[in-house]
Structure formats: structure tokens, C-alpha cells
Design a protein around this motif. Structure first.
Motif, PDB file in Angstrom:
ATOM      1  N   PRO A   1      -1.132   9.476   5.620  1.00  0.00           N
ATOM      2  CA  PRO A   1      -2.116   8.394   5.543  1.00  0.00           C
ATOM      3  C   PRO A   1      -2.004   7.428   6.714  1.00  0.00           C
ATOM      4  O   PRO A   1      -0.913   7.147   7.202  1.00  0.00           O
ATOM      5  CB  PRO A   1      -1.750   7.695   4.231  1.00  0.00           C
ATOM      6  N   GLY A   2      -3.122   6.932   7.139  1.00  0.00           N
ATOM      7  CA  GLY A   2      -3.162   5.861   8.138  1.00  0.00           C
ATOM      8  C   GLY A   2      -3.896   4.686   7.551  1.00  0.00           C
ATOM      9  O   GLY A   2      -3.301   3.705   7.115  1.00  0.00           O
ATOM     10  N   ARG A   3      -5.225   4.796   7.471  1.00  0.00           N
ATOM     11  CA  ARG A   3      -6.036   3.684   6.970  1.00  0.00           C
ATOM     12  C   ARG A   3      -5.653   3.274   5.553  1.00  0.00           C
ATOM     13  O   ARG A   3      -5.805   2.111   5.176  1.00  0.00           O
ATOM     14  CB  ARG A   3      -7.521   4.059   7.032  1.00  0.00           C
ATOM     15  N   PHE A   4      -5.153   4.205   4.757  1.00  0.00           N
ATOM     16  CA  PHE A   4      -4.689   3.895   3.405  1.00  0.00           C
ATOM     17  C   PHE A   4      -3.639   2.794   3.457  1.00  0.00           C
ATOM     18  O   PHE A   4      -3.689   1.824   2.693  1.00  0.00           O
ATOM     19  CB  PHE A   4      -4.113   5.179   2.786  1.00  0.00           C
ATOM     20  N   LEU A   5      -2.666   2.932   4.359  1.00  0.00           N
ATOM     21  CA  LEU A   5      -1.561   1.967   4.402  1.00  0.00           C
ATOM     22  C   LEU A   5      -1.962   0.658   5.086  1.00  0.00           C
ATOM     23  O   LEU A   5      -1.380  -0.383   4.805  1.00  0.00           O
ATOM     24  CB  LEU A   5      -0.347   2.584   5.097  1.00  0.00           C
ATOM     25  N   TYR A   6      -2.948   0.714   5.981  1.00  0.00           N
ATOM     26  CA  TYR A   6      -3.444  -0.528   6.588  1.00  0.00           C
ATOM     27  C   TYR A   6      -4.429  -1.250   5.667  1.00  0.00           C
ATOM     28  O   TYR A   6      -4.792  -2.395   5.925  1.00  0.00           O
ATOM     29  CB  TYR A   6      -4.171  -0.238   7.906  1.00  0.00           C
ATOM     30  N   GLY A   7      -4.883  -0.566   4.610  1.00  0.00           N
ATOM     31  CA  GLY A   7      -5.943  -1.144   3.781  1.00  0.00           C
ATOM     32  C   GLY A   7      -7.211  -1.298   4.594  1.00  0.00           C
ATOM     33  O   GLY A   7      -7.882  -2.325   4.532  1.00  0.00           O
ATOM     34  N   ALA A   8      -7.561  -0.255   5.341  1.00  0.00           N
ATOM     35  CA  ALA A   8      -8.652  -0.342   6.309  1.00  0.00           C
ATOM     36  C   ALA A   8      -9.732   0.695   6.051  1.00  0.00           C
ATOM     37  O   ALA A   8     -10.318   1.245   6.976  1.00  0.00           O
ATOM     38  CB  ALA A   8      -8.101  -0.174   7.724  1.00  0.00           C
ATOM     39  N   LEU A   9     -10.006   0.949   4.777  1.00  0.00           N
ATOM     40  CA  LEU A   9     -11.047   1.900   4.409  1.00  0.00           C
ATOM     41  C   LEU A   9     -12.340   1.169   4.067  1.00  0.00           C
ATOM     42  O   LEU A   9     -12.336  -0.031   3.774  1.00  0.00           O
ATOM     43  CB  LEU A   9     -10.591   2.721   3.206  1.00  0.00           C
ATOM     44  N   ASP A  10     -13.452   1.916   4.085  1.00  0.00           N
ATOM     45  CA  ASP A  10     -14.719   1.337   3.650  1.00  0.00           C
ATOM     46  C   ASP A  10     -14.633   0.962   2.174  1.00  0.00           C
ATOM     47  O   ASP A  10     -13.812   1.480   1.420  1.00  0.00           O
ATOM     48  CB  ASP A  10     -15.848   2.344   3.867  1.00  0.00           C
ATOM     49  N   ALA A  11     -15.536   0.064   1.755  1.00  0.00           N
ATOM     50  CA  ALA A  11     -15.459  -0.530   0.422  1.00  0.00           C
ATOM     51  C   ALA A  11     -15.420   0.508  -0.693  1.00  0.00           C
ATOM     52  O   ALA A  11     -14.652   0.358  -1.655  1.00  0.00           O
ATOM     53  CB  ALA A  11     -16.635  -1.486   0.210  1.00  0.00           C
ATOM     54  N   ASP A  12     -16.230   1.569  -0.607  1.00  0.00           N
ATOM     55  CA  ASP A  12     -16.264   2.550  -1.688  1.00  0.00           C
ATOM     56  C   ASP A  12     -14.947   3.295  -1.819  1.00  0.00           C
ATOM     57  O   ASP A  12     -14.531   3.671  -2.919  1.00  0.00           O
ATOM     58  CB  ASP A  12     -17.434   3.518  -1.514  1.00  0.00           C
ATOM     59  N   TRP A  13     -14.244   3.487  -0.689  1.00  0.00           N
ATOM     60  CA  TRP A  13     -12.938   4.133  -0.732  1.00  0.00           C
ATOM     61  C   TRP A  13     -11.857   3.140  -1.166  1.00  0.00           C
ATOM     62  O   TRP A  13     -10.935   3.502  -1.907  1.00  0.00           O
ATOM     63  CB  TRP A  13     -12.587   4.734   0.617  1.00  0.00           C
TER      64      TRP A  13
ATOM     65  N   ASN B   1       0.818  -1.211   0.000  1.00  0.00           N
ATOM     66  CA  ASN B   1       0.000   0.000   0.000  1.00  0.00           C
ATOM     67  C   ASN B   1       0.854   1.264   0.000  1.00  0.00           C
ATOM     68  O   ASN B   1       0.464   2.283  -0.575  1.00  0.00           O
ATOM     69  CB  ASN B   1      -0.945  -0.015   1.203  1.00  0.00           C
ATOM     70  N   LEU B   2       2.022   1.189   0.646  1.00  0.00           N
ATOM     71  CA  LEU B   2       2.938   2.326   0.604  1.00  0.00           C
ATOM     72  C   LEU B   2       3.418   2.574  -0.821  1.00  0.00           C
ATOM     73  O   LEU B   2       3.565   3.728  -1.251  1.00  0.00           O
ATOM     74  CB  LEU B   2       4.129   2.076   1.528  1.00  0.00           C
ATOM     75  N   ALA B   3       3.640   1.503  -1.571  1.00  0.00           N
ATOM     76  CA  ALA B   3       4.056   1.655  -2.969  1.00  0.00           C
ATOM     77  C   ALA B   3       2.966   2.345  -3.786  1.00  0.00           C
ATOM     78  O   ALA B   3       3.252   3.174  -4.661  1.00  0.00           O
ATOM     79  CB  ALA B   3       4.390   0.287  -3.568  1.00  0.00           C
ATOM     80  N   VAL B   4       1.701   2.027  -3.498  1.00  0.00           N
ATOM     81  CA  VAL B   4       0.581   2.687  -4.178  1.00  0.00           C
ATOM     82  C   VAL B   4       0.559   4.171  -3.819  1.00  0.00           C
ATOM     83  O   VAL B   4       0.375   5.037  -4.682  1.00  0.00           O
ATOM     84  CB  VAL B   4      -0.756   2.018  -3.803  1.00  0.00           C
ATOM     85  N   ALA B   5       0.758   4.465  -2.534  1.00  0.00           N
ATOM     86  CA  ALA B   5       0.776   5.859  -2.089  1.00  0.00           C
ATOM     87  C   ALA B   5       1.921   6.623  -2.730  1.00  0.00           C
ATOM     88  O   ALA B   5       1.759   7.776  -3.165  1.00  0.00           O
ATOM     89  CB  ALA B   5       0.886   5.920  -0.570  1.00  0.00           C
ATOM     90  N   ARG B   6       3.084   5.988  -2.799  1.00  0.00           N
ATOM     91  CA  ARG B   6       4.259   6.642  -3.383  1.00  0.00           C
ATOM     92  C   ARG B   6       4.033   6.937  -4.863  1.00  0.00           C
ATOM     93  O   ARG B   6       4.397   8.012  -5.365  1.00  0.00           O
ATOM     94  CB  ARG B   6       5.481   5.750  -3.203  1.00  0.00           C
TER      95      ARG B   6
END
Length: 398
Positions: A230-242, A33-38
């Protein structure tokens, strides 16, 4: 981590799993997920990984170690304890402490070697008067209504910082209240831009500006500035639509337990399962007891949702106890003591998603995940255990 410490951790885990209930984690998710953010923000923008709430319940030091290995630039924490835990894990990157302490403790906080948040004139004066050299970020309130300097306050704060040498201003940040709203986000980002302009006018030309948390990064990528948090972005902990907006991997893959007791109750039995109102059974019921309860982050009263056993759905009965859940295994002939019960995750062709569980339990995903993972033992999943094309390096961090 020393060999004796590793052995102690392994012994503790072994003893904990004698009560067979656990959370399965994908330890490769943070790096992926960090690679996606980067890729989204580019190499020039710093990424500060939010590890508040003890790393969202996964363990602040554990997730920080994984993120550091993957190349994150820094961390944000919600308490001094989390910052110290990350430092004690041998990580020397910048750690920004969100507002969490009293002005009277400014000297002790400054001595921890963290970058502090200054969110009011009171906290500003406290850190200056403490006389301990410290790096700091100024927090701006753009309309969130929680922490931060208002438009009528920040210019005086920047001037006070300019006229002293104890506190070194490294950055300015804010939190937005409604990333899903373009209008609200535009208005609040405008307030932040005005604060940045006043900071520059006061002589702070090289401060790091940070506004975008997980959902802001996804909905408003143009607001990356010099840093994102980011927090939930890197944990992959967002709601389905996000989650659908980026190719993210959830760190929490499953919550499971094993049946420790099986009992048959004939028709006519009167049962008050889990301290519920006693009911008379109209048919015979075969029940299985799983050692996982509301202490482990689940709820006590219905609706309780469903479970999966041997790839089949099982109804959860009565009320959930402090450490136990009772399920109906009448129609699952192969279910017995030792059978695995899935409360979250995939079992055969069936699955229970975090969004299904959150909807059933009437909790947002962001609240449910830390509730589940903060008390359960953590077990790393193997790459071959992950459905679809998700692959991970599955060894737990040292």
C-alpha cells in the motif's frame, strides 16, 4: 540525526516560512493507517510501504521513519535515490526498488543493498552478468501493459534464475490495472496465479507473492497473499469513495498561507490579475495577496476554486501567478495583512476538502496531493487542531 543537522533543518524551515505558506501534516496518520492495514491483512502478511515519488511528496526518509517506528515490514521505492535516502536515515528493513534503472547500470544498482526488480529478460541477464550478489523480485505483467514478464516469457526467466547463484529470488509481484472491476481483477489475478505455479514448478517454493496495492486491499482483501504494497492507503490519500471503505486518516490536513498585501481598487479600475486578460471593475474590490501559486502545485488558469478567510469564503481572482494567489476580501472586513487564508482544510465552520479541490482543479486526488506537499514547508498539526475525533502525535519526525 545529529544535533547540528536538526538545527540546520530547523533554520531552513524558519527561513522558508518567512514566505508564509505551508502544508499542515498529521504525523500520526501513517501509524494509524498502518494499524488499519495490519488489522485487515493479519500479522502473517508483510506490509511493504510504497515511498515512491519521494514518499508521495512528503519526503521518503521522513515517512519511512514514521512507518518503521510503527512496525512496517519493508518499503518500496521508485528510484535508487529514494532507497539510499531511507538507508541513510538509519532504516535497515528491506527496500524493494521498482523498475527504474538501465540494464547497463545493474552492477551499481546491485551494490546499493536494495532488493531489485527484474521485469524483463534483458534486466535479468544484466543482473546475472553483473556478478554482484543481489536479492530480487520478478515482476509479472497480468495485462497492465507496462512492466513485467508475459505468460510466454516467465517460465524461461524462472529457469534461468534456478541455474545461477548471483541473483537470489525473494518474491514475485504484479500491479493490477482496474481494482474497481471485479472481472478485470479476477482475470489478472488468474494470470498472476499461473506465474506463481510456474515459479513453484521451477523450484521456488518459498517466494513472497505480492499483488495488492491500496485499492486492491480495500476492494479485494482476499488477494493479500504473503505481502501487500500500500501507498495511498497509509498516507490517507485516496479519493472519497475509497476513503469511505476504511477508517483512514489523511496525512495532509490543510494548505494555508497568510495575506502579505492588501489593496483597494475602485470601480472602473482595469486589472489583469495574474497575467489574465484585463477587465474593468464594475464595483470597488478589496484584494488580498497570498504567497502561494502554481509553483506550489496549484493551477494557473481558472477554475481556481475558493479560499477561506476568518471562516468566510473568498473568491480567487484572475489567474494564479507562479508564487501568488489574489483573493477578493471585499466582504470580509476583518481580513488584513497577516490573516490566514485556507486553500485546503477547515476554518471555523467551513471547510474545503481535498475532493472539492481536486474536482475544482480537474485533477485526481492522487496527483493533487504530491503536487501540493512536495514544495511547501511542512508543519505538524497538534492533536487539538484536528476536527472531530481524530487524534495524533503531532511532533515532526527527527
Amino acid at each position: 540525526m545529529s544535533a547540528s543537522t536538526i538545527e540546520s533543518v530547523a533554520d531552513t524551515q524558519r527561513v522558508r516560512l518567512l514566505r508564509p505558506s505551508w502544508a499542515e501534516l498529521d504525523y500520526g496518520a501513517i501509524a494509524a493507517n498502518l494499524a488499519v492495514a495490519r488489522e485487515q491483512v493479519g500479522q502473517a502478511t508483510k506490509i511493504y510501504f510504497v515511498c515512491k515519488g519521494d514518499g508521495f511528496g512528503f519526503g521518503a526518509a521522513k515517512v519511512a521513519r514514521l512507518a518503521a517506528q510503527a512496525g512496517v515490514d519493508g518499503f518500496c521505492v521508485g528510484s535508487p535515490e529514494e532507497g539510499v535516502a531511507i538507508r541513510n536515515a538509519g532504516i535497515d528493513r528491506e527496500i524493494l526498488l521498482f523498475a527504474a534503472t538501465l540494464p547497463e547500470d545493474a552492477a551499481q544498482v546491485a551494490a546499493l543493498g536494495l532488493t531489485v526488480t527484474i521485469q524483463s529478460h534483458e534486466s535479468l541477464r544484466a543482473f546475472i552478468d553483473a556478478g554482484v550478489a543481489v536479492d530480487a523480485f520478478i515482476e509479472i505483467d497480468p495485462g497492465f501493459g507496462r512492466f513485467g514478464f508475459l505468460p510466454s516469457q516467465w517460465q524461461t526467466a524462472f529457469e534461468a534464475l534456478r541455474d545461477q547463484s548471483t541473483v537470489r529470488l525473494k518474491g514475485v509481484y504484479t500491479h493490477l490495472s482496474s481494482p474497481e472491476s471485479d472481472d478485470v481483477t479476477r482475470r489478472q489475478a488468474g494470470v498472476f496465479d499461473a506465474a506463481l505455479a510456474d515459479a513453484r514448478a521451477a523450484g521456488f517454493d518459498n517466494v513472497t507473492a505480492m499483488l495488492a496495492s491500496s485499492r486492491v486491499m480495500l476492494a479485494h482483501p482476499h488477494l493479500a497473499y504473503q505481502a501487500v504494497d500500500p501507498g495511498r492507503f497509509l498516507y490517507g490519500a485516496l479519493d472519497a469513495d475509497w476513503m469511505a471503505r476504511a477508517s483512514l486518516r489523511p496525512m495532509l490536513r490543510a494548505v494555508r498561507g497568510r495575506i502579505i498585501h492588501v489593496q483597494e481598487h475602485p470601480a472602473g479600475s482595469v486589472l489583469g490579475i495574474g497575467y489574465a486578460e484585463p477587465i474593468r471593475l464594475e464595483r470597488g474590490v478589496r484584494i488580498g495577496v497570498v504567497p502561494i501559486g502554481f509553483w506550489d502545485g496549484l493551477n494557473h488558469v481558472p477554475p481556481l476554486g475558493r479560499a477561506l478567510v476568518h471562516g468566510q469564503a473568498a473568491r480567487i481572482l484572475g489567474r494564479r501567478s507562479f508564487q501568488h494567489t489574489v483573493i477578493d476580501i471585499t466582504e470580509i472586513a476583518q481580513a488584513r495583512t497577516g490573516s490566514v487564508v485556507t486553500l485546503l482544510g477547515q476554518d471555523g465552520d467551513q471547510s474545503i476538502t481535498i475532493d472539492e479541490m481536486a474536482e475544482t482543479l480537474r485533477l485526481p486526488v492522487m496527483e493533487l496531493i504530491p503536487r501540493l506537499v512536495r514544495s511547501l514547508p511542512h508543519v505538524g498539526v497538534k492533536a487539538t487542531d484536528l476536527p472531530g475525533n481524530n487524534r495524533c502525535a503531532c511532533r515532526p519526525p527527527n
